[in-house]
Write a protein that holds these residues in place. Structure first.
Motif, PDB file in Angstrom:
ATOM      1  N   UNK A 131       1.903  43.595 -28.652  1.00  0.00           N
ATOM      2  CA  UNK A 131       1.403  44.736 -29.633  1.00  0.00           C
ATOM      3  C   UNK A 131       2.328  45.310 -30.595  1.00  0.00           C
ATOM      4  N   UNK A 132       3.928  45.294 -30.280  1.00  0.00           N
ATOM      5  CA  UNK A 132       4.759  45.834 -31.229  1.00  0.00           C
ATOM      6  C   UNK A 132       5.001  44.786 -32.210  1.00  0.00           C
ATOM      7  N   UNK A 133       5.052  43.467 -31.753  1.00  0.00           N
ATOM      8  CA  UNK A 133       5.282  42.377 -32.627  1.00  0.00           C
ATOM      9  C   UNK A 133       4.353  42.169 -33.664  1.00  0.00           C
ATOM     10  N   UNK A 134       3.190  42.538 -33.318  1.00  0.00           N
ATOM     11  CA  UNK A 134       1.849  41.942 -34.032  1.00  0.00           C
ATOM     12  C   UNK A 134       1.902  43.501 -35.016  1.00  0.00           C
ATOM     13  N   UNK A 175       7.506  54.235 -39.465  1.00  0.00           N
ATOM     14  CA  UNK A 175       6.887  54.865 -38.356  1.00  0.00           C
ATOM     15  C   UNK A 175       7.501  54.703 -36.911  1.00  0.00           C
ATOM     16  N   UNK A 176       7.875  53.626 -36.726  1.00  0.00           N
ATOM     17  CA  UNK A 176       8.455  53.070 -35.439  1.00  0.00           C
ATOM     18  C   UNK A 176       9.981  53.909 -35.248  1.00  0.00           C
ATOM     19  N   UNK A 177      10.668  53.853 -36.145  1.00  0.00           N
ATOM     20  CA  UNK A 177      11.968  54.607 -36.211  1.00  0.00           C
ATOM     21  C   UNK A 177      11.578  56.230 -35.878  1.00  0.00           C
ATOM     22  N   UNK A 204      12.544  42.866 -39.321  1.00  0.00           N
ATOM     23  CA  UNK A 204      12.807  44.487 -39.292  1.00  0.00           C
ATOM     24  C   UNK A 204      12.769  44.793 -37.919  1.00  0.00           C
ATOM     25  N   UNK A 205      11.965  43.946 -37.148  1.00  0.00           N
ATOM     26  CA  UNK A 205      11.781  44.426 -35.604  1.00  0.00           C
ATOM     27  C   UNK A 205      13.241  44.332 -35.067  1.00  0.00           C
TER      28      UNK A 205
END
Length: 446
Positions: free
Chosen positions: A274-277, A335-337, A288-289
């Motif tokens: 889900x994170x990779x998607x 947003x993830x950071x 970036x991931x």
């Protein structure tokens, strides 16, 4: 309401105890393992005396530099000109953002929604219109010189702050741009650790972190034991500083290869699907991931490249193909950071070597134009929801609050706790300022 802002060298043992890569392939031990690790590994041994205490209060603990090679058009990204004649604005549309009155290109909808978390500098300007010179200028804060190769920002950060948690302090994903400067006049110990392959690939594998074919764990251990025996002999018979430094270098090399933490930091497959998607299963998203994984694990500076932005012809098609993955990945990264509590301590920067000409050319593209273009900053002590500087009505030159490469570099270093007026020692015992004639832009920082 829209918010617009207008607006002593220290002794370093690494400089005096330089050794070639061949010197470090001592009796073939590391060469036999197939290691080609950048010499940053001996930085920890030779520069252990660097004073880092003053860096503890810096707002940015790490930097993610997203570089768009080729020269990204300001008009088709972060500085559209919807009211200019069509031959200047192009035929793409613009959209509203989370900053009232500010518009981005139509292919940046995700970034438009988080515009209140970033700052766009629309008056970036320099005078280098060639790719190689523009790249060098943006990476170092210096105009390129035939007399001296300057170190890029990542190498300076590596030199000043060192490694932590057993990870390379400076990583390039997947490699440095061909024309980009690296460690410059600094020791190659401070050059980037290049990942070497694309994390978006199903066969992604980081070079230098795995034992080569024919070398199993038992053989690895035997070679290490042999090295320990050789080191013990030389240390006992000739207890010199350089012997101790070399021993420490080897120790770090072996530790990195055998480090579960280092391997896990690069293990993008450990991320949930889900994170990779969410980032996007493409070059922009997975690079970036991986950058987020690295800074979360302890890497100080990550440079990543994405796309080809030298759009001399059919720029509409090029933008439609290239911008959407960048848009999704960048907005997700911010947003993830933020969700992980890392945004305030991570400075994220999008830059390119220059912008594109104000007027669409005969091939429906734009040509090189360094007089004005856009840079995006976020996190790490940078103001949020701001537009700093403006280009004129046709994006030909800064209208006010232009931003020089020296001021940009000085501001980034400042957020990392590095005094960029400090002098480093270049060949010939020449003291060279990290950045010359730059100033911290107070309007950009908090």
């Amino acid at each position: 309401m829209e918010r617009k802002i207008r607006g002593t060298w220290m002794d370093d043992p690494a400089h005096f105890r330089r050794r070639s890569r061949r010197d470090f392939m001592y009796v073939g031990l590391l060469g036999g393992l197939g290691l080609t690790l950048p010499e940053f590994l001996r930085m920890e041994a030779m520069a252990a005396g660097t004073d880092l205490a003053a860096k503890g209060s810096a707002p940015a603990k790490s930097v993610i530099h997203i570089y768009l090679p080729g020269g990204a058009a300001q008009q088709e990204t972060f500085d559209p000109k919807p009211h200019a004649p069509v031959e200047y604005r192009g035929d793409l549309k613009s959209i509203e953002t989370a900053i009232p009155g500010v518009r981005f290109n139509q292919y940046l909808p995700h970034t438009a929604k988080i515009a209140n978390k970033i700052t766009v500098c629309r008056g970036m300007s320099h005078s280098e219109a060639a790719h190689e010179r523009g790249t060098s200028n943006m990476f170092t804060g210096y105009r390129p010189s035939p007399a001296l190769e300057y170190p890029c920002m990542g190498s300076v950060v590596s030199h000043e702050l060192g490694a932590q948690k057993g990870l390379p302090p400076y990583v390039a994903i997947p490699n440095m741009p061909q024309s980009a400067p690296k460690n410059g006049y600094l020791s190659s110990a401070y050059g980037p650790f290049s990942v070497g392959s694309d994390p978006a690939s199903n066969s992604f594998k980081v070079r230098d972190l795995n034992l080569p074919g024919g070398i199993d764990d038992s053989r690895f251990t035997r070679r290490r034991n042999l090295l320990d025996a050789v080191d013990a002999h030389f240390t006992g018979s000739k207890p010199a500083d350089n012997v101790g430094a070399m021993s420490s270098f080897y120790e770090h090399a072996y530790n990195l290869v055998g480090s579960v933490q280092a391997r896990e930091a690069f293990n993008i497959n450990a991320e949930p699907d889900a994170v990779r998607d969410r980032y996007g299963r493409n070059q922009a998203g997975q690079r970036m991931l991986l950058a987020r994984r690295l800074i979360e694990a302890g890497t100080r500076f990550v440079s990543l490249t994405y796309g080809g932005w030298d759009m001399h012809g059919r720029i509409r098609d090029g933008i439609a193909r290239t911008v959407p993955p960048l848009d999704q990945a960048f907005a997700t990264l911010i947003l993830d950071l933020e969700e992980r509590g890392l945004l305030d301590s991570t400075l994220v920067m999008i830059s390119s070597e220059f912008g594109r000409t104000p007027k669409i050319n005969k091939d429906a593209g734009r040509d090189h134009w360094p007089k004005v273009f856009s840079v995006v900053l976020a996190g790490g002590g940078i103001r949020k929801g701001c537009i700093f500087g403006e280009s004129d009505a046709i994006a030909a030159e800064p209208d006010h609050d232009s931003l020089s490469v020296e001021d940009l570099a000085m501001t980034v270093y400042n957020r990392m706790g590095i005094d960029a007026s400090k002098e480093l020692m270049a060949p010939g015992d020449r003291p060279i300022e990290i950045v010359k004639d730059g100033k911290v832009v107070d309007e950009l920082i908090v």
